[in-house]
Structure formats: structure tokens, C-alpha cells
Design a protein around this motif. Structure first.
Motif, PDB file in Angstrom:
ATOM      1  N   CYS A  10       0.851  -1.187   0.000  1.00  0.00           N
ATOM      2  CA  CYS A  10       0.000   0.000   0.000  1.00  0.00           C
ATOM      3  C   CYS A  10       0.881   1.229   0.000  1.00  0.00           C
TER       4      CYS A  10
ATOM      5  N   HIS B 143       1.315   3.319   3.202  1.00  0.00           N
ATOM      6  CA  HIS B 143       1.666   2.760   4.514  1.00  0.00           C
ATOM      7  C   HIS B 143       2.669   3.567   5.334  1.00  0.00           C
TER       8      HIS B 143
ATOM      9  N   CYS C  41       0.484   5.887   7.288  1.00  0.00           N
ATOM     10  CA  CYS C  41      -0.811   5.421   7.788  1.00  0.00           C
ATOM     11  C   CYS C  41      -0.709   5.040   9.265  1.00  0.00           C
TER      12      CYS C  41
ATOM     13  N   CYS D 230       0.588  -4.624   5.097  1.00  0.00           N
ATOM     14  CA  CYS D 230       0.423  -3.453   4.226  1.00  0.00           C
ATOM     15  C   CYS D 230       1.689  -3.172   3.422  1.00  0.00           C
TER      16      CYS D 230
ATOM     17  N   CYS E 166      -7.989  -0.924   0.801  1.00  0.00           N
ATOM     18  CA  CYS E 166      -7.260  -0.916   2.071  1.00  0.00           C
ATOM     19  C   CYS E 166      -7.412  -2.270   2.732  1.00  0.00           C
ATOM     20  N   PHE E 167      -6.325  -2.778   3.341  1.00  0.00           N
ATOM     21  CA  PHE E 167      -6.353  -4.105   3.952  1.00  0.00           C
ATOM     22  C   PHE E 167      -7.234  -4.162   5.195  1.00  0.00           C
TER      23      PHE E 167
END
Ligand SMILES: Nc1ncnc2c1ncn2[C@@H]1O[C@H](COP(=O)(O)OP(=O)(O)OP(=O)(O)O)[C@@H](O)[C@H]1O
Ligand code: SF4
Ligand SMILES: [Mg+2]
Lengths: 337, 345
Positions: B309, B312, B315, B322, B341-342
Motif C-alpha cells: 500500500c 503505509h 498510515c 500493508c 485498504c487491507f
């Protein structure tokens, strides 16, 4: 301010420019070491003969006086007299200038009609073969000494292959077309004499090509860069987004913007070619102002040199004025004033 | 394919070749524009909003750009595989675009009338359009071209009046520099909407304008969209404008559409941590209204974007996966609401 006011101001500005030019050339041509009078009088001249000549040309007076006398004549259209052939300089200029003007006009036109398409091809096919070819052509035409190239062309095209005449303006065995402008291409067309036109064109080919090389190189490189720069502008994206055909975008929207700088430079190119024609005219024995200047300079004949300089200077200023005006026609943002 | 779906971008990936290496500018962009919707596209500067918009019109400069994957559909047709001429006609007939800077978007050396006539005339086949444009006003000497020109000029005048240039007949032969910024944007809007477009792409249409004029221009766009029944892709930095004008919102971050949904969902229940950060950053009172304010950390370098991502490093919910797994795919977070998004898969 309007165009009329602008024109008037620019025309008035020519006066101080020419005065400055005349002073500079006057001083320089009178600083030349060597004695033009004794050169003109010849080795066997007596002291009285030399004295008489000195009086005739006014060289016994102080320099500022000489200058004033000279300028008084210039204002009346009298550019002095050659010491060597005793012709009025203005008469010789009238005789030689059309040949130079014709050469310079043809080579400027050649520069444009070869340079502009080369620049366009180079920009459109950037970094591909048309670009490389145009780069090589431009580079070699700027770096090759033009008298050397001229002589090679004379050897190959003229003497080996007999394709083109190598010197002069016209076939001496054929009568000249009736003199109207003094430019043979124009005069032969005016007389509807296609055969003379063809002959004049053949004589023009080599000198004009050599003379044009510098302009070709300059236009090709300058315009290519400008086209590439303009193609990055927002209005090109906008034109594409609106669905205008690519050829319209290139030939209309991009080209007109890109040509602005090239047009501005044409005046400079023209002036450069006028004074640069000395070299070409010598190599090709082209009977123009350049050759006249060379002959005068070799005999230290300063009246023709001054006359030529003033005349070419005046012409250069006028051409630049014309260019500045046409510039405003292309670019509406230009305000005269 | 659903007939109400006007534009669909699927997994679009775009690279730019630069001196420093390959910049991965778009990474699996997914986007839908439904007929009749105004879709707001938001995100920090450099996140790929303009490139996403240009991809619909296939206007990304290639090279240096290169589309390395994905598909773009317009009215169900595959945009990336059309011929150049088909694409040109599509732009001329179906797409309207207005750009950020009205000053540089108009050609300085032609009158606005000349430019509008060319553009209106370009909605036919290339050779006819070229003849009309290249001849310019000389074209009036040829009867067929004169007829085309006259029609195009009438249409241009009509559109100029419609966008609020009252003295259109006097102004049409003026050059762009003779107009003010706001007027130029009106001219561009008139030009863009002079055809029969179904999609309007407006890329920050008011950013370059005086604040006092921005609202007028937005209102004009809103009116015309209503009147002409257009769908809109509106790119803006201004979340206040999005809240006011848009039915749908797409949020981009570093070349990825991280969340897509109805304006209500995005503003009331944002799902992606980046969107949540954006909404939290909307100033309440006292500060300048509606501007996107910072989220801690900096935008990643697209030459070497973070693995997994792309958000990350910034985040606050980042998990080990991620950074380890390939980028999260969009998943449904509700009807017509997708998030990449995970946390949600
Ligand atoms: N010609 C190019 N060469 C290399 N990189 C480019 C080029 N054009 C754009 N990019 C890169 O693509 C990325 C996305 O650009 P884009 O213009 O789509 O951003 P944006 O979201 O519209 O930003 P802004 O809000 O500033 O308009 C940027 O990081 C930019 O650096
Ligand atoms: S995928 Fe992970 S890092 Fe990316 S936004 Fe979701 S939680 Fe944060
Ligand atoms: Mg942008």
C-alpha cells in the motif's frame, strides 16, 4: 501609440544611427596606414601631381573638416568619387548593388524554403532520422568555410560535371535582358524572356546556395527549438482535446507562434548576408557590392568604402524596421510604441 | 456493459520515463463515471488527477508516458484501441475539456473567433476540418467553406452569449490577451461546450482565477451541466466545492484511487485512512474554508514508491501485511462504495 507615431519615431532614429556609423567608418578609413593618394597617382607621379590630387580629394585639410565636407555631400546624395576609376561612388553603387541585392534576396528565400521545412521535420520527428539529418546539415553548413565549399562546388559541379557555371552573373555571349531593376532574374521575367531567366538562374545557383547555408542552419536550429517549445504549451493540449486535426495544430497553431522569433531574426540574417557577401562574391566573381568593396579596400580607396558602409547601414536599418513591423502582424500582443 | 456507465477506467497503470528512472505515476487506477453524475476527483498535488483525466481522452503524452496496463472505456468503447482518427472525432464530438489556466490554454496569436470556428469545424472529417482551419478567413472565398464558417461563427456567437459575454459580436474578433482571466475561462467553457458533448472534464477550472470570480464560474458550469445534461469529472483541491457540487467522489493518493463512493458516504463515513485524514483536515472555523490541509509525512517519490500500500509510511493503522503484500485491491464497503485498504479485506 499608433503605428504611424511608431514609424515616425523609428524613421527619425535612423538619423543618429547613420551619423554614428559615418563617424566610425570615417575615422577608421582615415586611420589606415599607407597613402591612398600616392597609390592612386601611380609610381611615376610627380610631386605636383600628388599635391593636386591631395587638394582635389581634400586630404590636406584637418579630419573634422574633411568629415563635414563629406557629410555635406552625402546629404545631397553625393557619396564622393573613387580615386581609382574616378567614377562617382553613387554611380558605381547603383551599378553593383542590384547584383548583391538579388543574391541576398534569393539566398534569404532559399534559407526560408529549405530551413523551415527542415526545422518542422526535425521537430516532428524529434531524435529520429529526419532530426539527425537536419542536425548534421546545419552543423556542417555552419562549420564548413564557405569559400572552401564554394571552390569544391565549382570544381565538381562546374569543372568536372559541367552542370553549372562557376563565375559571373550571366553568359557573356548572350545579350542582357533590358535593365529595369538591375536584378537579372526580375528583369528577364519583366521582359518575358524565359531563356535569360534560365541562364541567370543557373549563374545564381552556386553562389546563392553557398550564401544561403548560414541562414538554412540558423533557421533550422532556431525554429526547431521554438516548435518543440511551443508544442509543450497548454493551448496545444487544449487544441488536441478539442479534436483539432494534428496537421492544423502543427501548421497553424504551433507554426505561427514558433515563427515569431525566426521572423525577428530574418532582418539580422539579411544584414549579415549583405555584408557577408564579400566572401561569396570574391569566390564566384559575382560583380556586386562585395567585390566592389574588396577592390576598393585593396587600393585604400576610402570614398567607395565609406559609401558602401553608409549605404549598407541604411539598408540594414530599414530592413530591421520592416521586420519589426511585420513582427507585429504575426504577434497581436506587440504594441507599437 | 451497463448503459448508464459513461466512463470506466480499469486497473490503469501509467509510467513516465524520466532522466532519473521510471516514474510509476498511476498504479491500478479504477474509476467509474455514471451518466448524469458529477464526480469529484480529489487528492494532493502530483497524485495523478490530471493524468487520470487525460487518459480518458487518450491525451497523455507518449513518450515520455507509457500506459503499461489496464483499460479505459468511454460509452462502452475501448478508448486505448481506437485509431487516431476515431479518437480525434470522439474528442471533438463527445468530450469537452476545460483546463486550469485559461490564459495559456488559448492560442495568443489567433482571435478567439478564429479558434472557436476551427474547433466547431473540427467536428467533421479531417480533410474538411483542415480546409476550414488552414484557409482561415480566406476560406470565405470558397462557397462550401464559407457556409461552414458562417455556421460555426453563428454557433460561436450563440455560445459566447450563453456564457455571459453579452457583446459577443464585438468581442469575437478580439485576441485572448484582450480579455480578463474570468472572461477567458468563459470563452473556454463556451468553446468546450459548443458541440454535443456527453462528458465534461474540468481540471481545476477555477484555481487560476480571482476568488471573487471562482464562484461565478462554478455556478456557470453547474447551470450548463444541468442544461446540457452532462456528466462531469471535476478535479479540484477544494472539498467545499466537492461537497456542494458532486454526487460522487474519488480520492486519489500517489497514483491510486484509494476510495470511491457517493459524496454522502465519503464525507459522512469515509473508510480509507487517507480519506479519513483528509476529512479531519477540513478546517472548521477561522481558517481558510475548504482547503485540503496536511496529513503528517510527505508524498512518496513515484520513482521508487513504497511497496504494498503506497500510503503505509504515513498510515496510522498500517499493519505488517500493508508493506509486504501487493497493493490492496478495491473492495466493496457498501453499495457503489469501494475502498482499497487491507483493513477491509
Ligand atoms: N511529462 C512528465 N514527465 C514525467 N513525469 C510527469 C510528467 N507529467 C506528469 N508527471 C508526473 O505525474 C504525476 C501526476 O501528475 P498529475 O499532473 O496527474 O498530478 P495532479 O494530481 O493533477 O497534480 P496537481 O494537483 O498539481 O495538478 C506527477 O507526480 C508528475 O510529476
Ligand atoms: S492498506 Fe494498510 S497502510 Fe494502506 S491504508 Fe490500509 S491500513 Fe493503511
Ligand atoms: Mg493537475
Amino acid at each position: 501609440m499608433g503605428l504611424r507615431y511608431y514609424l515616425l519615431r523609428r524613421l527619425l532614429l535612423i538619423i543618429p544611427v547613420l551619423i554614428g556609423l559615418s563617424i566610425v567608418t570615417f575615422v577608421i578609413s582615415h586611420m589606415i596606414p599607407g597613402d591612398p593618394i600616392s597609390l592612386a597617382a601611380g609610381p611615376q607621379a610627380t610631386a605636383e601631381q600628388i599635391l593636386k590630387l591631395q587638394e582635389e580629394f581634400g586630404v590636406d585639410k584637418p579630419l573634422p573638416m574633411q568629415y563635414l565636407t563629406y557629410m555635406k555631400g552625402v546629404l545631397r546624395g553625393n557619396l564622393g568619387t573613387s580615386m581609382m576609376n574616378r567614377h562617382p561612388v553613387s554611380m558605381d553603387l547603383r551599378r553593383y548593388f542590384p547584383a548583391t541585392l538579388e543574391l541576398v534576396l534569393v539566398s534569404t528565400v532559399l534559407g526560408v524554403i529549405i530551413g523551415v521545412p527542415m526545422a518542422m521535420a526535425a521537430a516532428v520527428f524529434r531524435d529520429r532520422w529526419p532530426d539527425q539529418v537536419s542536425r548534421i546539415v546545419a552543423l556542417s553548413s555552419i562549420s564548413m568555410p564557405v569559400f572552401w565549399l564554394g571552390m569544391i562546388l565549382q570544381l565538381v559541379l562546374g569543372m568536372t560535371w559541367h552542370l553549372l557555371p562557376i563565375s559571373g552573373r550571366f553568359d557573356p555571349r548572350v545579350p542582357f535582358p533590358p535593365n529595369v531593376t538591375g536584378m537579372l532574374l526580375v528583369d528577364s521575367l519583366l521582359a518575358a524572356d524565359l531563356e535569360s531567366f534560365r541562364i541567370a538562374l543557373k549563374y545564381m545557383a552556386l553562389p546563392a546556395f553557398c550564401q544561403a547555408l548560414f541562414g538554412i542552419a540558423l533557421i533550422t536550429r532556431l525554429l526547431r527549438a521554438d516548435i518543440l517549445e511551443v508544442m509543450q504549451r497548454d493551448f496545444v493540449v487544449m487544441a488536441r482535446a478539442s479534436g483539432l486535426p494534428e496537421r492544423v495544430i502543427l501548421f497553424k497553431y504551433v507554426l505561427k507562434n514558433a515563427l515569431i522569433a525566426t521572423v525577428a531574426m530574418l532582418g539580422f540574417l539579411f544584414g549579415w548576408q549583405l555584408s557577408g557577401s564579400v566572401m561569396i562574391e570574391t569566390v564566384f566573381d559575382w560583380p556586386g557590392v562585395g567585390l566592389y568593396a574588396v577592390k576598393s579596400a585593396m587600393t585604400l580607396d576610402f570614398q567607395p568604402i565609406m559609401g558602401i558602409t553608409l549605404f549598407v547601414g541604411l539598408l540594414f536599418t530599414i530592413v530591421n524596421l520592416l521586420v519589426d513591423i511585420s513582427y507585429g502582424v504575426i504577434d497581436p500582443r506587440i504594441r507599437y510604441g | 456493459m451497463d448503459n448508464d456507465l459513461l466512463v470506466e477506467i480499469k486497473d490503469l497503470r501509467l509510467n513516465f520515463r524520466t532522466f532519473d528512472g521510471i516514474s510509476k505515476v498511476l498504479n491500478r487506477v479504477n474509476l467509474k463515471i455514471w451518466r448524469g453524475d458529477i464526480l469529484g476527483l480529489v487528492g494532493e498535488t502530483g497524485c495523478g488527477k490530471t493524468m487520470t483525466a487525460l487518459s480518458i481522452a487518450r491525451l497523455i503524452p507518449c513518450p515520455p508516458g507509457e500506459i503499461v496496463g489496464g483499460e479505459v472505456f468511454f460509452e462502452g468503447e475501448d478508448v486505448l484501441h481506437k485509431t487516431d482518427e476515431e479518437m480525434r472525432l470522439l474528442r471533438a464530438q463527445k468530450l469537452a475539456m476545460i483546463f486550469q489556466d485559461p490564459t495559456t490554454s488559448l492560442n495568443p496569436v489567433f482571435t478567439i473567433g478564429d479558434q472557436m470556428i476551427d474547433i466547431i469545424g473540427s467536428r467533421t472529417d479531417t480533410s474538411k476540418a483542415s480546409r476550414l482551419s488552414m484557409l482561415g478567413s480566406l476560406g470565405s472565398l470558397i462557397p462550401t467553406v464559407r457556409k461552414l464558417r458562417r455556421g460555426a461563427r453563428e454557433r460561436a456567437l450563440e455560445m459566447l452569449r450563453r456564457v455571459g459575454i453579452g457583446d459577443a459580436a464585438e468581442r469575437i474578433d478580439d485576441y485572448p490577451h484582450q480579455f480578463s482571466g474570468g472572461m477567458r475561462q468563459r470563452v473556454l467553457i463556451a468553446t468546450a461546450l459548443s458541440g454535443t458533448p456527453s462528458l465534461l472534464i474540468a481540471d481545476e477550472p477555477t484555481t487560476a482565477l480571482d476568488v471573487s470570480i471562482q464562484a461565478q464560474i462554478l455556478r456557470l458550469i453547474e447551470e450548463l451541466v444541468d442544461e446540457l445534461n452532462l456528466s462531469v469529472l471535476l478535479i479540484t483541491h477544494n472539498l467545499g466545492v466537492v461537497a456542494k457540487m458532486c454526487q460522487k467522489v474519488a480520492v486519489m493518493y500517489a497514483g491510486v484511487v484509494v476510495e470511491y463512493g457517493s459524496a454522502i458516504d465519503i464525507f459522512k463515513s469515509p473508510k480509507h485512512p487517507y480519506t479519513i485524514g483528509l476529512m479531519r483536515a477540513i478546517p472548521t472555523y477561522g481558517t481558510k474554508k475548504g482547503e485540503i490541509k496536511g496529513i503528517p509525512g510527505t508524498v512518496p517519490n513515484l520513482l521508487d514508491p513504497p511497496r504494498g500500500c503506497r500510503f503505509h509510511p504515513r498510515c496510522e493503522h498500517a499493519m505488517p501485511r500493508c508493506a509486504e503484500e501487493p497493493a490492496p485491491a478495491p473492495v466493496a464497503a457498501g453499495p457503489d462504495h469501494e475502498v482499497s485498504c487491507f483493513l477491509y479485506s
